[in-house]
Enzyme design. Structure first.
Site, PDB file in Angstrom:
ATOM      1  N   HIS A   1       0.876  -1.168   0.000  1.00 57.97           N
ATOM      2  CA  HIS A   1       0.000   0.000   0.000  1.00 57.97           C
ATOM      3  C   HIS A   1       0.917   1.222   0.000  1.00 57.97           C
ATOM      4  O   HIS A   1       1.859   1.279   0.791  1.00 57.97           O
ATOM      5  CB  HIS A   1      -0.878  -0.022   1.256  1.00 57.97           C
ATOM      6  CG  HIS A   1      -2.039   0.919   1.191  1.00 57.97           C
ATOM      7  ND1 HIS A   1      -1.873   2.281   1.151  1.00 57.97           N
ATOM      8  CD2 HIS A   1      -3.369   0.697   1.141  1.00 57.97           C
ATOM      9  CE1 HIS A   1      -3.064   2.853   1.083  1.00 57.97           C
ATOM     10  NE2 HIS A   1      -3.987   1.914   1.074  1.00 57.97           N
TER      11      HIS A   1
ATOM     12  N   ARG B   1      -6.131   9.384  -1.525  1.00 55.87           N
ATOM     13  CA  ARG B   1      -5.646   9.668  -2.887  1.00 55.87           C
ATOM     14  C   ARG B   1      -6.828   9.722  -3.847  1.00 55.87           C
ATOM     15  O   ARG B   1      -6.852  10.529  -4.769  1.00 55.87           O
ATOM     16  CB  ARG B   1      -4.648   8.599  -3.336  1.00 55.87           C
ATOM     17  CG  ARG B   1      -3.276   8.766  -2.703  1.00 55.87           C
ATOM     18  CD  ARG B   1      -2.304   7.728  -3.234  1.00 55.87           C
ATOM     19  NE  ARG B   1      -2.688   6.379  -2.862  1.00 55.87           N
ATOM     20  CZ  ARG B   1      -3.015   5.406  -3.711  1.00 55.87           C
ATOM     21  NH1 ARG B   1      -2.977   5.613  -5.008  1.00 55.87           N
ATOM     22  NH2 ARG B   1      -3.359   4.222  -3.271  1.00 55.87           N
TER      23      ARG B   1
END
Ligand code: FAD
Length: 573
Positions: free
Chosen positions: A236, A258
């Site tokens: 991640h 994001r």
């Protein structure tokens, strides 16, 4: 040794284990069901840690076909397409079941429909969520439902070995350690579900819960099962980087940040993602993780050696409201997520690889079923954010239904191989026969080795170095003993067992990574940076030969494009 009997034994109480327990009980109320779990039911595992949410094609403008295409393309065409189809088609039903039968309540739009947010790598905003702490809602409601039913619980019972029949043709049950007393407990069962949830905690930075040490995968390997896609470890991109003296380092800051428009900045406070992908920060996890790793290698880093995540330009108030949990987590570590910058680093998050299994969750070993992160094939070379909890709940439910039917139809109670049982006890006792040593040092060395040489970027030279190091660490651990002979709550003993499993599974990851001489999905080889032709996509399998960690048998199988071939699409052009 304590001896117990049950009809269906479920190892693990994450999304896969709890869904399996509920479905099995509903399908066959007369069967006895036991959930054995290393931690406390409802309080452990990664499903509880799910932040971002759950992918399901609920919206009228979305479709199961679109979710399928995103999953196949995200997985770089390595997925088992039938399993992926089951995932996307059943996810819709599972979300409805979670809300309408099990009591979850997900966030809503003003018109009352379920709100779905953006997650990276997807062509539609389809991630169902409860704020940014979705897993707590799912696991709390599932646990309540399990508590309310006649389902046995063996909490703080750690499964250590799958025990077969004397002629090796089926599973007879599972050997455990009752962690509270240190006593061994053999649970004989007609059907067993492996749902211990993988979890790549062998890397320096990692996200999964502390109870995860790839126990299920190690037990499967030792029992002679074949694993696939083990080289595919997902990093991640945004693990919190809060220094080496806190376990908050490595914990994940969710993808929705994001997805919502967050920026990544290097040490010079410049955006860099546009140079790597047109989607910039919304590119898939593998691409973003490699881009951050490149900045780290070039020395363009923050004071703690990572990069910055900033949401400031989206408005601090909005960020505080939309990402309350993340804002509070960052504040606990001294960062202002809403109005400032947070230091982040890629962190090992999820294993796409796992046990080979069939659409009904059965495996090659009669009596053994598998679901969730212990299995391989659903995600191929990369998992979309939001498809993890969908995977564990969809296949957990299928496993529950299938085990109930299987036990009714043919699930005899089978006697265990008593010699194998004694050998498994002797293996677990091994550290009590050696002089006390420093296993923390073995762990640190393992974390560094996997991060440096079997991590985000791999090469022939690095993998050769890692092969030697992993063999050394294995030998070092096997020669290291315990200071205390006490078995009750001996956490050093459990750390030793954790490490033993992690080293074995690390060696499986390493072997598969050395075998794949191309770059694809989560697997990147500096010396083979290009992807091979999609039409010839094949997956790597690994199994232990003679149960010996030095002797992995590797295989390669062509992907069957059973639904769609590379270059085609299920979507109207
Ligand atoms: C921080 C974090 C955030 C995430 N966010 C998302 C997200 O937003 N969306 C998404 O789709 N996915 C997300 N994931 C991934 C997701 O959590 C997993 O894909 C999924 O929940 C795994 O479910 P599982 O049931 O297979 O395993 P888990 O939920 O991990 O459960 C495993 C269970 O097995 C038990 N166990 C382990 N070893 C043993 C043993 N030896 N004996 C007995 N029991 C054992 C554990 O105690 C635990 O109860 C996230 C993961 C993490 C770590």
């Amino acid at each position: 040794m304590r001896r117990l009997q049950t009809d269906i034994l479920i190892l693990g109480s994450g999304g896969a284990g709890l869904f399996a327990a509920l479905h099995a009980k509903q399908a066959a109320p007369e069967l006895s069901i036991t959930v054995a779990v290393k931690g406390l039911l409802g309080k452990c595992g990664c499903t509880r840690m799910v932040q971002g949410g759950y992918n399901a094609a609920l919206a009228a403008e979305d479709s199961i076909e679109r979710h399928f295409m995103d999953t196949i393309e995200g997985g770089a065409w390595l997925s088992d397409q039938d399993l992926a189809w089951t995932l996307v088609s059943s996810a819709v039903e599972r979300v409805r079941e979670l809300e309408n039968e099990l009591g979850c309540l997900f966030d809503r739009n003003a018109d009352g429909t379920i709100h779905q947010k953006a997650f990276a790598g997807q062509t539609f905003d389809r991630t169902v969520h409860k704020g940014d702490l979705t897993g707590i809602e799912i696991i709390n409601r599932l646990a309540e439902q399990v508590w309310a039913r006649d389902i046995e619980r063996l909490e703080e019972h750690r499964a250590i070995a799958l025990i077969k029949t004397p002629n090796n043709d089926a599973l007879a049950g599972v050997l455990h350690i009752d962690m509270r007393t240190g006593e061994y407990a053999f649970v004989q069962a007609r059907a067993v579900l492996l749902a211990t949830g993988g979890g790549p905690t062998m890397y320096k930075y990692h996200t999964p819960s502390g109870d995860k040490s790839c126990d299920g995968l190690a037990m499967a390997l030792r029992a002679g099962l074949t694993l696939r896609d083990m080289e595919m470890v997902q990093f991640h991109p945004t693990g919190l980087l809060a220094g080496s003296d806190t376990r908050m380092t490595g914990t994940v800051l969710e993808e929705g940040l994001r997805g919502a428009g967050g920026y990544l900045l290097n040490g010079a406070r410049e955006r860099f993602m546009q140079q790597h992908d047109a989607r910039a920060e919304r590119a898939t996890r593998d691409i973003v993780s490699r881009a951050i790793f490149a900045e780290m290698r070039a020395g363009n880093t923050t004071p703690n050696g990572g990069v910055y995540l900033t949401m400031n330009h989206l408005g601090a108030e909005h960020v505080r409201a939309a990402f309350k949990g993340m804002v509070e987590r960052c504040a606990d570590c001294g960062f202002d997520l809403a109005g400032g910058m947070v230091e982040v680093v890629p962190t090992a998050h999820y294993m796409m690889g796992g046990a080979l299994f069939n659409g009904d969750c059965s495996t090659s070993l009669p009596g053994l079923f598998a679901a969730g992160e212990d299995t391989g094939g659903v995600h191929g070379a990369n998992r979309l954010g939001g498809n993890g909890v969908a995977n564990s709940t969809v296949f957990g439910a299928i496993a529950g239904d299938a085990m109930a039917a299987w036990v009714r139809a043919e699930g005899a109670r089978r006697a265990p191989d008593e010699d194998a049982l004694q050998r498994a006890v002797a293996d677990a006792e091994q550290p009590f026969h050696h002089a006390a040593g420093d296993i923390e040092q073995v762990r640190e060395a393992l974390l560094d080795c996997m991060w440096e040489d079997v991590g985000i970027v791999r090469s022939e030279a690095g993998l050769a170095r890692a092969a030697r190091r992993l063999a050394e660490l294995d030998a070092q651990l096997n020669a290291t003993g315990m200071a205390s002979p006490d078995r009750a709550f001996n956490l050093t003993w459990h750390d030793w067992l954790n490490l033993s499993n992690l080293i074995l599974v690390s060696r499986a990851i390493h072997s598969a990574a050395a075998e794949r001489r191309e770059s694809r999905g989560a697997h990147f080889r500096e010396d083979f940076p290009k992807r091979g032709p999609l039409e010839k996509s094949s997956y790597v399998t690994v199994r232990l030969k003679d149960g010996t960690a030095d002797r992995f048998e590797l295989g390669e199988q062509l992907v069957q494009f059973s639904i769609i071939r590379p270059g085609e699409s299920l979507l109207p052009r």
